[in-house]
Design an enzyme around this catalytic site. Structure first.
Site, mmCIF file in Angstrom:
data_model
loop_
_atom_site.group_PDB
_atom_site.id
_atom_site.type_symbol
_atom_site.label_atom_id
_atom_site.label_comp_id
_atom_site.label_asym_id
_atom_site.label_seq_id
_atom_site.Cartn_x
_atom_site.Cartn_y
_atom_site.Cartn_z
ATOM 1 N N HIS A 1 -3.285 7.676 1.648
ATOM 2 C CA HIS A 1 -3.657 6.309 1.265
ATOM 3 C C HIS A 1 -5.031 6.030 1.865
ATOM 4 O O HIS A 1 -5.289 6.365 3.026
ATOM 5 C CB HIS A 1 -2.618 5.316 1.783
ATOM 6 C CG HIS A 1 -3.046 3.889 1.636
ATOM 7 N ND1 HIS A 1 -3.541 3.397 0.453
ATOM 8 C CD2 HIS A 1 -3.078 2.863 2.519
ATOM 9 C CE1 HIS A 1 -3.854 2.110 0.617
ATOM 10 N NE2 HIS A 1 -3.590 1.771 1.865
ATOM 11 N N CYS B 1 0.813 -1.226 0.000
ATOM 12 C CA CYS B 1 0.000 0.000 0.000
ATOM 13 C C CYS B 1 0.846 1.276 0.000
ATOM 14 O O CYS B 1 0.339 2.349 -0.324
ATOM 15 C CB CYS B 1 -0.961 0.002 1.180
ATOM 16 S SG CYS B 1 -2.135 -1.355 1.115
ATOM 17 N N ASN C 1 -9.914 0.101 -0.191
ATOM 18 C CA ASN C 1 -8.459 0.174 -0.189
ATOM 19 C C ASN C 1 -7.945 -0.461 -1.478
ATOM 20 O O ASN C 1 -8.017 -1.674 -1.638
ATOM 21 C CB ASN C 1 -7.919 -0.552 1.046
ATOM 22 C CG ASN C 1 -6.400 -0.513 1.132
ATOM 23 O OD1 ASN C 1 -5.721 -0.123 0.183
ATOM 24 N ND2 ASN C 1 -5.862 -0.929 2.272
HETATM 25 N N1 COA Z 1 -18.288 -7.722 9.545
HETATM 26 C C1 COA Z 1 -18.808 -7.886 10.777
HETATM 27 N N2 COA Z 1 -18.036 -8.159 11.840
HETATM 28 C C2 COA Z 1 -16.720 -8.245 11.656
HETATM 29 C C3 COA Z 1 -16.127 -8.064 10.398
HETATM 30 C C4 COA Z 1 -16.974 -7.792 9.300
HETATM 31 N N3 COA Z 1 -16.520 -7.596 8.064
HETATM 32 N N4 COA Z 1 -14.784 -8.192 10.507
HETATM 33 C C5 COA Z 1 -14.536 -8.444 11.807
HETATM 34 N N5 COA Z 1 -15.699 -8.473 12.492
HETATM 35 C C6 COA Z 1 -15.886 -8.720 13.911
HETATM 36 C C7 COA Z 1 -14.754 -9.461 14.548
HETATM 37 O O1 COA Z 1 -14.894 -10.860 14.356
HETATM 38 C C8 COA Z 1 -14.892 -9.046 15.978
HETATM 39 O O2 COA Z 1 -15.888 -9.825 16.566
HETATM 40 P P1 COA Z 1 -15.735 -10.355 18.070
HETATM 41 O O3 COA Z 1 -15.652 -9.120 18.917
HETATM 42 O O4 COA Z 1 -16.973 -11.139 18.283
HETATM 43 O O5 COA Z 1 -14.480 -11.161 18.074
HETATM 44 C C9 COA Z 1 -15.388 -7.630 15.904
HETATM 45 O O6 COA Z 1 -15.928 -7.470 14.581
HETATM 46 C C10 COA Z 1 -14.338 -6.586 16.130
HETATM 47 O O7 COA Z 1 -13.195 -6.925 15.352
HETATM 48 P P2 COA Z 1 -11.895 -6.060 15.375
HETATM 49 O O8 COA Z 1 -10.850 -6.715 14.527
HETATM 50 O O9 COA Z 1 -11.560 -5.722 16.787
HETATM 51 O O10 COA Z 1 -12.431 -4.735 14.677
HETATM 52 P P3 COA Z 1 -11.674 -3.384 14.482
HETATM 53 O O11 COA Z 1 -12.454 -2.285 15.074
HETATM 54 O O12 COA Z 1 -10.211 -3.482 14.805
HETATM 55 O O13 COA Z 1 -11.807 -3.188 12.899
HETATM 56 C C11 COA Z 1 -10.465 -3.388 10.934
HETATM 57 C C12 COA Z 1 -11.190 -4.126 12.029
HETATM 58 C C13 COA Z 1 -9.797 -4.400 10.016
HETATM 59 C C14 COA Z 1 -11.458 -2.558 10.163
HETATM 60 C C15 COA Z 1 -9.404 -2.453 11.590
HETATM 61 O O14 COA Z 1 -8.623 -3.174 12.480
HETATM 62 C C16 COA Z 1 -8.528 -1.816 10.579
HETATM 63 O O15 COA Z 1 -8.957 -1.016 9.784
HETATM 64 N N6 COA Z 1 -7.205 -2.123 10.622
HETATM 65 C C17 COA Z 1 -6.264 -1.570 9.700
HETATM 66 C C18 COA Z 1 -6.421 -2.277 8.426
HETATM 67 C C19 COA Z 1 -5.741 -1.601 7.347
HETATM 68 O O16 COA Z 1 -5.889 -0.428 7.152
HETATM 69 N N7 COA Z 1 -5.004 -2.380 6.582
HETATM 70 C C20 COA Z 1 -4.378 -1.959 5.416
HETATM 71 C C21 COA Z 1 -3.223 -1.103 5.733
HETATM 72 S S1 COA Z 1 -2.527 -0.699 4.212
#
Ligand code: COA
Length: 324
Positions: free
Chosen positions: A251, A114, A281
């Protein structure tokens, strides 16, 4: 006299198929509400079967060259950022080179996921500053849909396909033009975080393409910290203050990460180019896609100061300040 790289044309391409959050909710256990709240994404574009990264790259490149009023033969450098090349080798950039009718110079790919566009821009800028290139095409192009595990709701909702491109031209600026062009680029990586965001395949390890795997929360945490640092570094290197920035072109991974950077800079939301809602993304393509959108609709104007920043697998991150 200062030799700089000026952005003289921007282009973009998005595949025609749009996948909404509701479409995704039919495939995995998710909802429009969850995806919107956690990421800001509403829809993304998905490449058609047989539509390759090189096809996306070429379409964006042609638009950027047309905007620059430059024929493909005039190019002497192509740097293409992608983590989803058509083939393991040769570089996808060489396919684009042939299609553009560019006979001389050099064309190669850069892999910084990315952060790829920021890396490619820095490389092309260094070629130009050293006098090794005059007219460079920098492309970010991805078909991330091919790397996704469509049963993994934690990753498949986040990404989309697309391409963006810019044409850079060497300028020996004097007078009113002296401060135009790429002012500085800042690249970083921290290889000990290799496993936070990776693809579990490859020619040397599994002889398969593999699927994207991510420790989302940890990537989020690093992104917020490192992006704030690199933005500060870029401003400091140029003796500028956050208030001097006309546009932040970040980004587009997650709206919450973008908001965090903007808060640290005290930048109002109307100074941020946001495409994450309708692109998702698109990895290396996201910055040049956003830049092309805002240049072509007249928001970003000549002479304005644009700050770009990105974080990606590696972990890699970087920033660039550009006077348009
Ligand atoms: N739909 C519904 N629920 C979902 C889900 C989806 N698509 N994806 C995950 N969940 C659930 C999880 O299973 C978890 O459930 P649980 O509490 O029962 O275990 C809950 O939602 C929370 O998950 P969590 O991973 O803590 O969510 P978060 O607030 O951290 O959001 C991301 C997840 C991926 C959106 C976030 O971590 C993020 O944006 N990270 C950076 C990713 C990124 O930018 N990557 C590229 C960099 S270039």
């Amino acid at each position: 006299m200062v030799r700089r790289s000026c952005i003289v044309g921007c282009g973009s391409y998005l595949p025609s198929q749009v996948m909404t959050n509701d479409d995704l909710a039919k495939r995995v256990d998710t909802s429009d509400e969850w995806i919107t709240q956690r990421t800001g994404i509403k829809s993304r574009h998905i490449a058609a079967p047989g539509e390759l990264t090189s096809d996306l790259a070429l379409a964006a490149a042609r638009e950027a060259l047309a905007a620059a009023g430059m024929p493909g033969e005039a190019l002497d450098l192509i740097v293409l950022a992608t983590a989803t090349p058509d083939n393991t080798f040769p570089a996808t950039a060489t396919k684009v080179q042939a299609a553009l009718g560019m006979r001389g110079g050099a064309a190669f790919d850069v892999q910084a996921v990315c952060s790829g566009f920021v890396y490619a821009l820095a490389i092309a800028d260094n070629f130009i500053r050293l006098g090794q290139a005059r007219n460079a095409l920098v492309i970010g192009a991805e078909t991330f849909s091919r790397l996704l595990d469509w049963n993994d709701r934690t990753t498949c909702v986040l990404f989309g396909d697309g391409a963006g491109a810019v044409v850079l031209q060497a300028t020996e600026g004097t007078g009113g033009n002296a401060d135009r062009g790429i002012l500085s680029t800042h690249l970083h990586s921290e290889g000990q975080h290799y496993g936070l965001l990776w693809v579990d395949g490859g020619p040397s390890s599994t002889q398969t393409t593999g699927h994207l795997r991510m420790s989302g929360q940890e990537v989020f945490r690093h992104a917020v910290t490192r992006l704030a640092e690199v933005v500060e570094e870029a401003l400091h290197a140029n003796g500028l203050r956050p208030a001097d920035i006309d546009w932040l072109v970040p980004h587009q991974a997650n709206r919450r990460i973008i908001d965090s950077t903007a808060r640290k800079l005290a930048l109002p939301v109307d100074k941020i180019v946001l495409t994450v809602d309708h692109h998702g993304n698109t990895s290396a393509a996201s910055i040049p896609l956003a830049l092309a959108e805002a240049v072509n609709d007249g928001r970003i104007r000549p002479g304005q100061l644009v700050l770009m920043e990105a974080m990606g697998g590696g972990l890699t991150w970087g920033a660039s300040l550009v006077r348009m």
